[in-house]
Design a protein around this motif. Structure first.
Motif, PDB file in Angstrom:
ATOM      1  N   SER A  79      17.391 -27.047  73.078  1.00  0.00           N
ATOM      2  CA  SER A  79      17.170 -27.510  71.713  1.00  0.00           C
ATOM      3  C   SER A  79      16.265 -28.718  71.689  1.00  0.00           C
ATOM      4  N   ALA A  80      15.570 -28.883  70.573  1.00  0.00           N
ATOM      5  CA  ALA A  80      14.675 -30.024  70.422  1.00  0.00           C
ATOM      6  C   ALA A  80      15.458 -31.270  70.039  1.00  0.00           C
ATOM      7  N   LYS A  81      16.639 -31.090  69.506  1.00  0.00           N
ATOM      8  CA  LYS A  81      17.388 -32.245  69.006  1.00  0.00           C
ATOM      9  C   LYS A  81      18.686 -32.496  69.767  1.00  0.00           C
ATOM     10  N   LYS A  82      18.856 -33.722  70.189  1.00  0.00           N
ATOM     11  CA  LYS A  82      20.057 -34.133  70.894  1.00  0.00           C
ATOM     12  C   LYS A  82      21.306 -33.850  70.021  1.00  0.00           C
ATOM     13  N   GLU A  83      21.181 -34.079  68.714  1.00  0.00           N
ATOM     14  CA  GLU A  83      22.317 -33.871  67.801  1.00  0.00           C
ATOM     15  C   GLU A  83      22.777 -32.415  67.814  1.00  0.00           C
ATOM     16  N   ASP A  84      21.792 -31.531  67.949  1.00  0.00           N
ATOM     17  CA  ASP A  84      22.144 -30.103  67.981  1.00  0.00           C
ATOM     18  C   ASP A  84      22.982 -29.762  69.207  1.00  0.00           C
ATOM     19  N   ILE A  85      22.622 -30.406  70.318  1.00  0.00           N
ATOM     20  CA  ILE A  85      23.364 -30.173  71.555  1.00  0.00           C
ATOM     21  C   ILE A  85      24.831 -30.579  71.344  1.00  0.00           C
ATOM     22  N   ASP A  86      25.011 -31.756  70.733  1.00  0.00           N
ATOM     23  CA  ASP A  86      26.386 -32.208  70.466  1.00  0.00           C
ATOM     24  C   ASP A  86      27.117 -31.209  69.582  1.00  0.00           C
ATOM     25  N   LYS A  87      26.372 -30.684  68.617  1.00  0.00           N
ATOM     26  CA  LYS A  87      26.969 -29.720  67.687  1.00  0.00           C
ATOM     27  C   LYS A  87      27.393 -28.433  68.429  1.00  0.00           C
ATOM     28  N   ILE A  88      26.514 -27.972  69.325  1.00  0.00           N
ATOM     29  CA  ILE A  88      26.834 -26.741  70.075  1.00  0.00           C
ATOM     30  C   ILE A  88      28.090 -26.954  70.923  1.00  0.00           C
ATOM     31  N   ARG A  89      28.122 -28.109  71.595  1.00  0.00           N
ATOM     32  CA  ARG A  89      29.302 -28.410  72.412  1.00  0.00           C
ATOM     33  C   ARG A  89      30.555 -28.385  71.550  1.00  0.00           C
ATOM     34  N   GLY A  90      30.443 -29.037  70.391  1.00  0.00           N
ATOM     35  CA  GLY A  90      31.582 -29.144  69.480  1.00  0.00           C
ATOM     36  C   GLY A  90      32.076 -27.785  69.012  1.00  0.00           C
ATOM     37  N   LEU A  91      31.140 -26.871  68.811  1.00  0.00           N
ATOM     38  CA  LEU A  91      31.512 -25.543  68.301  1.00  0.00           C
ATOM     39  C   LEU A  91      32.193 -24.679  69.361  1.00  0.00           C
ATOM     40  N   GLY A  92      31.922 -25.003  70.618  1.00  0.00           N
ATOM     41  CA  GLY A  92      32.547 -24.220  71.689  1.00  0.00           C
ATOM     42  C   GLY A  92      32.201 -22.744  71.611  1.00  0.00           C
ATOM     43  N   ILE A  93      30.914 -22.446  71.457  1.00  0.00           N
ATOM     44  CA  ILE A  93      30.525 -21.040  71.299  1.00  0.00           C
ATOM     45  C   ILE A  93      30.287 -20.337  72.635  1.00  0.00           C
ATOM     46  N   GLY A  94      30.514 -21.049  73.729  1.00  0.00           N
ATOM     47  CA  GLY A  94      30.494 -20.352  75.016  1.00  0.00           C
ATOM     48  C   GLY A  94      29.231 -20.476  75.835  1.00  0.00           C
ATOM     49  N   ALA A  95      28.328 -21.401  75.463  1.00  0.00           N
ATOM     50  CA  ALA A  95      27.150 -21.613  76.314  1.00  0.00           C
ATOM     51  C   ALA A  95      27.593 -22.329  77.592  1.00  0.00           C
ATOM     52  N   ASP A  96      26.882 -22.079  78.697  1.00  0.00           N
ATOM     53  CA  ASP A  96      27.265 -22.677  79.973  1.00  0.00           C
ATOM     54  C   ASP A  96      26.607 -24.030  80.195  1.00  0.00           C
ATOM     55  N   ASP A  97      25.469 -24.235  79.532  1.00  0.00           N
ATOM     56  CA  ASP A  97      24.743 -25.477  79.753  1.00  0.00           C
ATOM     57  C   ASP A  97      23.804 -25.724  78.576  1.00  0.00           C
ATOM     58  N   TYR A  98      23.338 -26.984  78.456  1.00  0.00           N
ATOM     59  CA  TYR A  98      22.482 -27.374  77.342  1.00  0.00           C
ATOM     60  C   TYR A  98      21.395 -28.257  77.901  1.00  0.00           C
ATOM     61  N   ILE A  99      20.205 -28.092  77.350  1.00  0.00           N
ATOM     62  CA  ILE A  99      19.094 -28.914  77.829  1.00  0.00           C
ATOM     63  C   ILE A  99      18.233 -29.271  76.611  1.00  0.00           C
ATOM     64  N   THR A 100      17.800 -30.552  76.559  1.00  0.00           N
ATOM     65  CA  THR A 100      17.030 -31.011  75.399  1.00  0.00           C
ATOM     66  C   THR A 100      15.547 -31.002  75.696  1.00  0.00           C
ATOM     67  N   LYS A 101      14.766 -30.554  74.731  1.00  0.00           N
ATOM     68  CA  LYS A 101      13.301 -30.597  74.850  1.00  0.00           C
ATOM     69  C   LYS A 101      12.849 -32.019  74.547  1.00  0.00           C
ATOM     70  N   PRO A 102      11.827 -32.547  75.199  1.00  0.00           N
ATOM     71  CA  PRO A 102      11.142 -31.902  76.319  1.00  0.00           C
ATOM     72  C   PRO A 102      11.919 -32.103  77.634  1.00  0.00           C
ATOM     73  N   PHE A 103      11.877 -31.100  78.487  1.00  0.00           N
ATOM     74  CA  PHE A 103      12.553 -31.231  79.781  1.00  0.00           C
ATOM     75  C   PHE A 103      11.557 -30.902  80.881  1.00  0.00           C
ATOM     76  N   SER A 104      11.834 -31.342  82.076  1.00  0.00           N
ATOM     77  CA  SER A 104      10.919 -31.013  83.160  1.00  0.00           C
ATOM     78  C   SER A 104      11.238 -29.597  83.631  1.00  0.00           C
ATOM     79  N   PRO A 105      10.197 -28.801  83.847  1.00  0.00           N
ATOM     80  CA  PRO A 105      10.427 -27.416  84.288  1.00  0.00           C
ATOM     81  C   PRO A 105      11.244 -27.335  85.563  1.00  0.00           C
TER      82      PRO A 105
END
Ligand code: CA
Length: 229
Positions: A79-105
């Protein structure tokens, strides 16, 4: 070769991810539409998904949730937004990991490798525990109750199957005929320990190259049998 599906609408980012993953010998496919991405994720076999959050067609939240209803394949959310990552974690929808753009390849590649390795260990151990035993060319599928010897399937009666499986699950241990009779035939009144000898003979005819010189089920004279590993 592990196969990865990138669901990402920003072409430049998707292509960059693909280039780096391909350098690490992954096979990579890109889908830029959310709904199309979900269709492919459900309909095809992939080893890992890299999933963007904001997508045309269907967003990453919904895609992740839908994949999790039917598959345990690792999902790395981007995701481009750090806040979105927090939101995904909070929702517990089953993703294994989260990474914020921009990230190093290279960080992305490292995380992909870590998740694939963890998932393979998980799959490997659950198969070993639950259903498949493989020992030197013999494969026993406990769930389907089928046996293959050097890739060729052999017919087994129910008791022959139980006896072979019991010995193979307890390799290198010597069991007396009485032990085996008690273990496999339990309280059944028919038969006696000679039944064990007969069944061992039949199993050897199916799994051994030369049943007078058994490589798998050995006779320990005066004691009983053991499955040699
Ligand atoms: Ca996007």
């Amino acid at each position: 070769m592990s196969k990865i599906l990138i669901i990402e609408d920003e072409v430049a980012i998707a292509e960059l991810e693909k280039d780096y993953l391909e350098l690490s010998d992954f096979q990579v496919e890109i889908e830029s539409q959310g709904d199309m991405g979900l269709a492919r994720a459900l309909g095809e076999e992939f080893d890992l998904f890299i999933l963007d959050l904001m997508l045309p067609g269907l967003d990453g939240f919904e895609i992740c949730r839908k994949i999790r209803e039917v598959k345990n394949t690792p999902i790395l959310m981007v995701s481009a937004k750090k806040e979105d990552i927090d939101k995904i974690r909070g929702l517990g929808i089953g993703a294994d990991d989260y990474i914020t753009k921009p990230f190093s390849p290279s960080e992305l590649v490292a995380r992909v490798k870590a998740h694939l390795a963890r998932y393979e260990r998980l799959i490997g151990s659950s198969q070993a525990e639950n259903s498949i035993i493989e020992i030197r060319g013999i494969k026993i599928d406990k769930t389907a109750r089928r046996v293959w010897v050097n890739e060729e399937e052999k017919p087994f009666t129910s008791k022959e199957f139980d006896l072979l499986t019991f010995l193979a699950e307890n390799p290198n241990r010597v069991f007396t005929k009485e032990d085996l009779f008690r273990e496999i035939w339990e309280m059944e009144s028919v038969g006696d320990i000679a039944t064990v000898t007969v069944h061992i003979k039949k199993i050897r005819e199916k799994i051994e190259l030369n049943s007078s010189k058994p490589q798998y089920i050995e006779t320990i004279w005066g004691v009983g049998y053991r499955f040699k590993v």
